[in-house]
Design a protein around this motif. Structure first.
Motif, PDB file in Angstrom:
ATOM      1  N   LEU A  21       0.659  -1.278  -0.126  1.00  0.00           N
ATOM      2  CA  LEU A  21       0.452  -0.024   0.361  1.00  0.00           C
ATOM      3  C   LEU A  21       1.162   1.698   0.178  1.00  0.00           C
ATOM      4  O   LEU A  21       0.481   2.125  -0.773  1.00  0.00           O
ATOM      5  N   LYS A  22       2.299   1.450   0.524  1.00  0.00           N
ATOM      6  CA  LYS A  22       3.138   2.014   0.757  1.00  0.00           C
ATOM      7  C   LYS A  22       3.189   3.138  -0.123  1.00  0.00           C
ATOM      8  O   LYS A  22       3.738   4.131  -1.139  1.00  0.00           O
ATOM      9  N   THR A  23       4.046   1.110  -1.048  1.00  0.00           N
ATOM     10  CA  THR A  23       4.536   1.924  -2.247  1.00  0.00           C
ATOM     11  C   THR A  23       3.706   1.940  -4.033  1.00  0.00           C
ATOM     12  O   THR A  23       3.833   3.160  -4.236  1.00  0.00           O
ATOM     13  N   PHE A  24       2.243   1.874  -3.229  1.00  0.00           N
ATOM     14  CA  PHE A  24       1.231   1.859  -4.406  1.00  0.00           C
ATOM     15  C   PHE A  24       1.181   4.032  -3.846  1.00  0.00           C
ATOM     16  O   PHE A  24       0.954   4.727  -5.231  1.00  0.00           O
ATOM     17  N   LEU A  25       1.279   4.129  -2.980  1.00  0.00           N
ATOM     18  CA  LEU A  25       0.735   5.953  -2.337  1.00  0.00           C
ATOM     19  C   LEU A  25       2.424   6.396  -3.194  1.00  0.00           C
ATOM     20  O   LEU A  25       2.779   7.561  -2.808  1.00  0.00           O
ATOM     21  N   ALA A  26       3.247   5.746  -3.469  1.00  0.00           N
ATOM     22  CA  ALA A  26       4.332   6.078  -3.348  1.00  0.00           C
ATOM     23  C   ALA A  26       5.295   6.869  -2.422  1.00  0.00           C
ATOM     24  O   ALA A  26       5.975   8.105  -2.834  1.00  0.00           O
ATOM     25  N   VAL A  27       5.030   6.555  -1.435  1.00  0.00           N
ATOM     26  CA  VAL A  27       5.392   7.290  -0.525  1.00  0.00           C
ATOM     27  C   VAL A  27       6.992   7.400  -0.209  1.00  0.00           C
ATOM     28  O   VAL A  27       7.156   8.336  -0.388  1.00  0.00           O
ATOM     29  N   GLU A  28       7.469   6.008  -0.549  1.00  0.00           N
ATOM     30  CA  GLU A  28       9.012   6.685  -0.436  1.00  0.00           C
ATOM     31  C   GLU A  28       9.762   6.258  -2.003  1.00  0.00           C
ATOM     32  O   GLU A  28      10.564   6.163  -1.804  1.00  0.00           O
ATOM     33  N   ARG A  29       9.422   7.224  -2.763  1.00  0.00           N
ATOM     34  CA  ARG A  29       9.536   7.310  -4.032  1.00  0.00           C
ATOM     35  C   ARG A  29      10.436   8.280  -4.565  1.00  0.00           C
ATOM     36  O   ARG A  29      11.733   7.646  -4.564  1.00  0.00           O
ATOM     37  N   GLU A  30      10.617   9.028  -3.975  1.00  0.00           N
ATOM     38  CA  GLU A  30      11.612   9.941  -3.838  1.00  0.00           C
ATOM     39  C   GLU A  30      12.655   9.806  -3.401  1.00  0.00           C
ATOM     40  O   GLU A  30      13.948   9.814  -4.027  1.00  0.00           O
TER      41      GLU A  30
END
Lengths: 153, 489
Positions: free
Chosen positions: A56-65
């Motif tokens: 879920l966190k990956t989908f929300l791209a919380v850590e994308r940056e």
């Protein structure tokens, strides 16, 4: 990075779900007499839940940056790792046919070549020396028995 | 009196020779990137079958603390840690080398390691016996709570994302359940694979996650082996000023290392980081750290050596391995028919004291050996990694094969190697996985035994003082980790 992480997390989720269902099949028992699947069920469930939250966190791209910033591309080096991994898999298959000594010798020749040995003579010599030394140490001295292949050695 | 007997055992020629081989191989392993102490111990495990249990334990332990010495050399001279516990040493060690002070940096690393190593052995000696007397009364509830505390500590201490740590912890747990159930003798999670009946071996797992994965990562990084400093190595003895600057750091590092070494998942790596952090905190000029301050080398190097002594306490007293290296050592002892735990102190007293004696001898041996041999180690460092890695792969294959004479284990280690490589690339820590894998079967067994004894009541875990204390500590660690999240909000 996010995409690769996504693949790993889905794999972990599948492992978690697999263990959870297998635990149910084995039987949880009760708190008075916990069965074989008691703790594995909760561990599998824990893995599945943690993987789901992470997904879920990956989908929300919380850590994308953060992920993109730390990503390093190695190009040809990654290919080299893939080639060595493939060679190791092939090596496992070859051992049953050619036996440990010949297969390991061939693997070493490949690895020395990948490592940067230019001349064939030095490559073959290095591989031969390495396999002979390990034979002397492990087989002759430590009485370790290396697997034989179909050819009998 | 017992210590004298221990020295007598340690000075017997086969044991002395085993100690020598252990510390030399350990130093070598510490120097070479791509093969850590866990892989080296697993590799040399077959040798211990040929020697006495005490000589085997002495040799394998020698590799462990020898690697801590060796790791500093590459950190200082090449800015590449040969061993994960020497990562922090790069910060000031390499800066000192750039300033032409590689000699004192290497010297203080060796002297600091010696002092810390000796202090931690004294600590081990003083703490282990009284603790063993308490631990004799531990039952399944205490073990369950203690191991849960261990897992919580590992997940918290390894750094990085807690969620990733949790996933790795749970994965380690489920993998540990593969094989025969210890309580019923029935197979579980073998999925029809006969080789899984005996469970997944710790050696293939470690060889894969630490051995192969490390090789793959190094290959990917390519030829960045670093330039070996052409510096004067004659001044290896630190000056009076150097001693004054670093003696406090050595003692602080020894304390931190010993304490964290005792904690499950603590070990040498975390101790070195905590020691460096502590030096920054106590220093009057924290800005000096990172620019070539000698205390930045002395503290972490002392801490990683002291952690080795500390990590033997849970193994010897409770039979609980607190990290991967100790787990392999425990495996070696079990193969020899010796079960570490409170019983070791009563049934195999000679082994315990022989081992303690050998650690004094080994630390002295390292100091005597290491300083004059530094030029030789530097020569080994000059061998390019592309030539070394095929040999490391060969050692890993033989190491994985040798324990059970099984090519299945080799195949398994390759699979875990590929998996470990992906984990490293995606910044997942392997430590919680390994620790959960090691502790999993005992957690399962102690939980089930406790519930059977209590007839299904969970009160058994809170009604016994030690068990309650371990659980309270675990909850406190979880709550402490949540503080920053609430602060952000």
């Amino acid at each position: 990075m996010v995409k690769r992480e996504w693949i790993l997390i889905v794999t972990l989720l599948l492992i978690g779900v697999g263990f959870t269902f297998e635990s149910l099949r084995l039987g949880l028992g009760g708190v008075h007499r916990p069965g074989m699947g008691f703790l594995p069920f909760y561990a599998g469930l824990g893995l599945s839940c943690a993987a789901l939250v992470s997904l879920l966190k990956t989908f929300l791209a919380v850590e994308r940056e953060r992920g993109a910033a730390s990503e390093k591309t190695y190009g040809r080096s990654s290919l080299r790792v893939a080639a060595i991994l493939a060679a190791l898999v092939l090596y496992i298959l070859l051992v049953s046919v050619f036996g440990f000594m010949i297969s390991t010798f061939l693997l070493l020749v490949f690895l020395f070549k990948v490592g940067g040995f230019r001349r064939w003579t030095s490559t073959l010599l290095a591989a031969l020396l390495s396999i002979s030394a390990s034979y002397l140490l492990f087989c002759s001295w430590l009485s370790l028995r290396f697997p034989k292949g179909l050819l009998g050695f | 009196m017992e210590l004298l007997k221990g020295f007598e055992i340690a000075f017997q020629f086969p044991n002395l020779f085993a100690c020598f081989i252990g510390v030399v191989v350990g130093t070598l392993v510490g120097i070479l990137p791509g093969i850590g102490p866990s892989a080296a111990i697993a590799l040399l495990l077959p040798i211990t079958f040929k020697i006495t249990p005490v000589a085997g334990l002495i040799m394998l332990a020698g590799i462990y603390y020898g690697a801590m010495y060796g790791g500093s050399l590459t950190s200082i001279l090449v800015n590449i840690p040969g061993e994960a516990a020497s990562v922090v040493t790069c910060l000031d060690g390499y800066q000192m080398a750039l300033q032409g002070r590689a000699g004192p940096a290497l010297g203080i690393a060796a002297f600091g390691s010696f002092i810390a190593g000796t202090l931690s052995v004294i600590g081990l000696m003083l703490v282990a016996v009284p603790l063993a007397n308490v631990a004799v009364n531990f039952g399944p509830p205490e073990y369950f709570s203690l191991l849960c505390l261990g897992l919580i500590t590992v997940i918290q201490l390894t750094g990085g994302s807690v969620l990733k740590g949790l996933m790795m912890g749970f994965l380690g747990l489920v993998l540990s359940f593969v094989g025969l159930d210890t309580m019923t003798g029935m197979p579980r999670f073998t999925f029809g694979v006969v080789e899984f009946m005996g469970g997944i071996g710790i050696i293939p797992l470690i060889m894969g996650l630490f051995g192969f994965a490390e090789v793959f990562v190094n290959i990917e990084r390519g030829e960045d082996q670093g330039q070996i400093m052409k510096t004067d190595l004659k001044g290896l003895f630190p000056s009076l000023r150097d001693w004054k600057d670093s003696i406090g750091a050595i003692f602080r590092g020894s304390g931190v290392g010993f304490f964290l070494g005792v904690l499950p998942g603590g070990g040498a790596i975390i101790s070195s980081f905590v020691s460096y952090w502590l030096e920054r905190k106590v220093s009057k000029h924290p800005e000096r750290l990172g620019t070539g301050a000698i205390e930045g080398v002395a503290g972490p190097e002392s801490a990683n050596n002291a952690a080795v002594g500390g990590s033997f306490i849970p193994l010897m007293v409770l039979g609980i391995p607190t990290n991967a290296v100790i787990a392999i050592l425990m495996g070696a002892l079990l193969i020899h028919g010796i079960r570490p735990g409170p019983g070791l102190m009563t049934k195999h007293l000679d082994i315990f004291w022989g081992f303690v004696g050998s650690m004094y001898v080994g630390n002295a041996m390292l100091l005597i050996l290491n300083l004059p041999l530094i030029p030789l180690w530097v020569q080994i460092l000059k061998v390019p990694y592309r030539i070394l890695f095929p040999l490391i792969v060969l050692f890993i294959i033989i190491g994985a094969y040798s324990v059970n004479n099984s090519m299945f284990d080799v195949a398994l280690s390759i699979v875990f190697g590929g998996f470990g490589y992906v984990l490293r690339r995606l910044k997942f820590e392997a430590a919680p996985l390994i620790m959960a894998f090691i502790l999993g079967p005992t957690i399962d067994e102690s939980l089930r035994q406790s519930l059977i004894v209590s007839q299904g009541s969970f009160d058994i875990f809170v009604s016994r003082p030690f068990s309650l204390a371990f659980l309270v500590l675990g909850v406190a660690i979880i709550l402490y980790s949540l503080v920053p999240i609430f602060r952000r909000r």
